[in-house]
Design a protein around this motif. Sequence first.
Motif, PDB file in Angstrom:
ATOM      1  N   ALA A 113     -20.825 -20.545   9.117  1.00  0.00           N
ATOM      2  CA  ALA A 113     -21.022 -21.260  10.374  1.00  0.00           C
ATOM      3  C   ALA A 113     -20.691 -22.741  10.272  1.00  0.00           C
ATOM      4  O   ALA A 113     -20.372 -23.367  11.276  1.00  0.00           O
ATOM      5  CB  ALA A 113     -22.465 -21.081  10.858  1.00  0.00           C
ATOM      6  N   ASP A 114     -20.812 -23.307   9.097  1.00  0.00           N
ATOM      7  CA  ASP A 114     -20.317 -24.657   8.835  1.00  0.00           C
ATOM      8  C   ASP A 114     -20.092 -24.788   7.346  1.00  0.00           C
ATOM      9  O   ASP A 114     -20.594 -23.983   6.561  1.00  0.00           O
ATOM     10  CB  ASP A 114     -21.231 -25.754   9.398  1.00  0.00           C
ATOM     11  CG  ASP A 114     -22.568 -25.892   8.703  1.00  0.00           C
ATOM     12  OD1 ASP A 114     -22.665 -25.708   7.473  1.00  0.00           O
ATOM     13  OD2 ASP A 114     -23.549 -26.234   9.380  1.00  0.00           O
ATOM     14  N   ILE A 115     -19.282 -25.773   6.970  1.00  0.00           N
ATOM     15  CA  ILE A 115     -18.925 -25.924   5.560  1.00  0.00           C
ATOM     16  C   ILE A 115     -18.723 -27.390   5.237  1.00  0.00           C
ATOM     17  O   ILE A 115     -18.294 -28.170   6.082  1.00  0.00           O
ATOM     18  CB  ILE A 115     -17.651 -25.101   5.220  1.00  0.00           C
ATOM     19  CG1 ILE A 115     -17.406 -25.053   3.710  1.00  0.00           C
ATOM     20  CG2 ILE A 115     -16.444 -25.619   5.981  1.00  0.00           C
ATOM     21  CD1 ILE A 115     -16.358 -24.025   3.296  1.00  0.00           C
ATOM     22  N   SER A 116     -19.081 -27.752   4.016  1.00  0.00           N
ATOM     23  CA  SER A 116     -18.813 -29.088   3.478  1.00  0.00           C
ATOM     24  C   SER A 116     -18.279 -28.897   2.066  1.00  0.00           C
ATOM     25  O   SER A 116     -18.133 -27.767   1.596  1.00  0.00           O
ATOM     26  CB  SER A 116     -20.085 -29.937   3.455  1.00  0.00           C
ATOM     27  OG  SER A 116     -20.948 -29.519   2.414  1.00  0.00           O
ATOM     28  N   ALA A 117     -18.029 -29.986   1.381  1.00  0.00           N
ATOM     29  CA  ALA A 117     -17.568 -29.891  -0.002  1.00  0.00           C
ATOM     30  C   ALA A 117     -18.639 -29.298  -0.901  1.00  0.00           C
ATOM     31  O   ALA A 117     -18.336 -28.668  -1.914  1.00  0.00           O
ATOM     32  CB  ALA A 117     -17.152 -31.264  -0.520  1.00  0.00           C
ATOM     33  N   ASP A 118     -19.902 -29.474  -0.516  1.00  0.00           N
ATOM     34  CA  ASP A 118     -21.011 -29.087  -1.384  1.00  0.00           C
ATOM     35  C   ASP A 118     -21.759 -27.832  -0.965  1.00  0.00           C
ATOM     36  O   ASP A 118     -22.536 -27.288  -1.747  1.00  0.00           O
ATOM     37  CB  ASP A 118     -22.018 -30.238  -1.470  1.00  0.00           C
ATOM     38  CG  ASP A 118     -21.392 -31.512  -1.991  1.00  0.00           C
ATOM     39  OD1 ASP A 118     -20.656 -31.445  -2.993  1.00  0.00           O
ATOM     40  OD2 ASP A 118     -21.612 -32.564  -1.380  1.00  0.00           O
ATOM     41  N   GLY A 119     -21.574 -27.361   0.278  1.00  0.00           N
ATOM     42  CA  GLY A 119     -22.353 -26.215   0.714  1.00  0.00           C
ATOM     43  C   GLY A 119     -21.937 -25.709   2.076  1.00  0.00           C
ATOM     44  O   GLY A 119     -20.943 -26.159   2.646  1.00  0.00           O
ATOM     45  N   ALA A 120     -22.739 -24.776   2.594  1.00  0.00           N
ATOM     46  CA  ALA A 120     -22.403 -24.148   3.870  1.00  0.00           C
ATOM     47  C   ALA A 120     -23.648 -23.557   4.511  1.00  0.00           C
ATOM     48  O   ALA A 120     -24.683 -23.395   3.863  1.00  0.00           O
ATOM     49  CB  ALA A 120     -21.357 -23.058   3.662  1.00  0.00           C
ATOM     50  N   MET A 121     -23.501 -23.211   5.788  1.00  0.00           N
ATOM     51  CA  MET A 121     -24.503 -22.427   6.507  1.00  0.00           C
ATOM     52  C   MET A 121     -23.895 -21.046   6.698  1.00  0.00           C
ATOM     53  O   MET A 121     -22.791 -20.912   7.236  1.00  0.00           O
ATOM     54  CB  MET A 121     -24.820 -23.054   7.864  1.00  0.00           C
ATOM     55  CG  MET A 121     -25.779 -22.241   8.704  1.00  0.00           C
ATOM     56  SD  MET A 121     -27.451 -22.096   8.027  1.00  0.00           S
ATOM     57  CE  MET A 121     -28.007 -23.783   8.175  1.00  0.00           C
ATOM     58  N   ILE A 122     -24.598 -20.019   6.206  1.00  0.00           N
ATOM     59  CA  ILE A 122     -24.105 -18.652   6.231  1.00  0.00           C
ATOM     60  C   ILE A 122     -24.983 -17.840   7.184  1.00  0.00           C
ATOM     61  O   ILE A 122     -26.210 -17.904   7.114  1.00  0.00           O
ATOM     62  CB  ILE A 122     -24.166 -18.008   4.824  1.00  0.00           C
ATOM     63  CG1 ILE A 122     -23.507 -18.896   3.772  1.00  0.00           C
ATOM     64  CG2 ILE A 122     -23.585 -16.600   4.838  1.00  0.00           C
ATOM     65  CD1 ILE A 122     -22.024 -19.019   3.880  1.00  0.00           C
ATOM     66  N   GLY A 125     -29.688 -19.309  10.165  1.00  0.00           N
ATOM     67  CA  GLY A 125     -28.787 -19.032   9.061  1.00  0.00           C
ATOM     68  C   GLY A 125     -29.373 -19.456   7.736  1.00  0.00           C
ATOM     69  O   GLY A 125     -30.489 -19.969   7.661  1.00  0.00           O
ATOM     70  N   THR A 126     -28.608 -19.255   6.686  1.00  0.00           N
ATOM     71  CA  THR A 126     -29.033 -19.575   5.329  1.00  0.00           C
ATOM     72  C   THR A 126     -28.190 -20.730   4.805  1.00  0.00           C
ATOM     73  O   THR A 126     -26.962 -20.643   4.777  1.00  0.00           O
ATOM     74  CB  THR A 126     -28.864 -18.346   4.416  1.00  0.00           C
ATOM     75  OG1 THR A 126     -29.632 -17.267   4.964  1.00  0.00           O
ATOM     76  CG2 THR A 126     -29.328 -18.641   3.003  1.00  0.00           C
ATOM     77  N   GLY A 127     -28.856 -21.802   4.409  1.00  0.00           N
ATOM     78  CA  GLY A 127     -28.159 -22.943   3.824  1.00  0.00           C
ATOM     79  C   GLY A 127     -27.956 -22.710   2.340  1.00  0.00           C
ATOM     80  O   GLY A 127     -28.893 -22.366   1.625  1.00  0.00           O
TER      81      GLY A 127
END
Length: 119
Positions: free
Chosen positions: A37-46, A78-80
């Motif tokens: 659902a979103d993404i960065s260099a270090d993580g995401a929302m799944i 969601g799950t971070g």
Amino acid sequence: MGAPAPSPIDLRKSQRYPTHIDGTAIIHGMRYPVVIADISADGAMIRGLPAVATGQQFVVQARSLDVVVIVVRAATRGTGVRFSHAVNPLAVVRQNYAGLEHLRKADAAPAPDVWRAID
């Protein structure tokens, strides 16, 4: 009275990009279809994961993404997750969105022949 304390979202080290990327989570050898659902260099929302606990590790895959993640928070939206190593979020977005095919690198496309005989 001082300024309000920053939210955890304001304390992120890298910018998040909203997405809707279809992917796969591999948890204990089982494959689950998920949405990033979103993404960065270090993580995401799944989204779409079965119940997972904070601290649990598993693999997330999508086109140009294959990374071990660790759950940092689970919420109803969601799950971070945090990635085990940094990724290039814009490259992941570019590789996974329809309409951006022209920005993808061809895997084995031949280079154009710029040297040709003049008739």
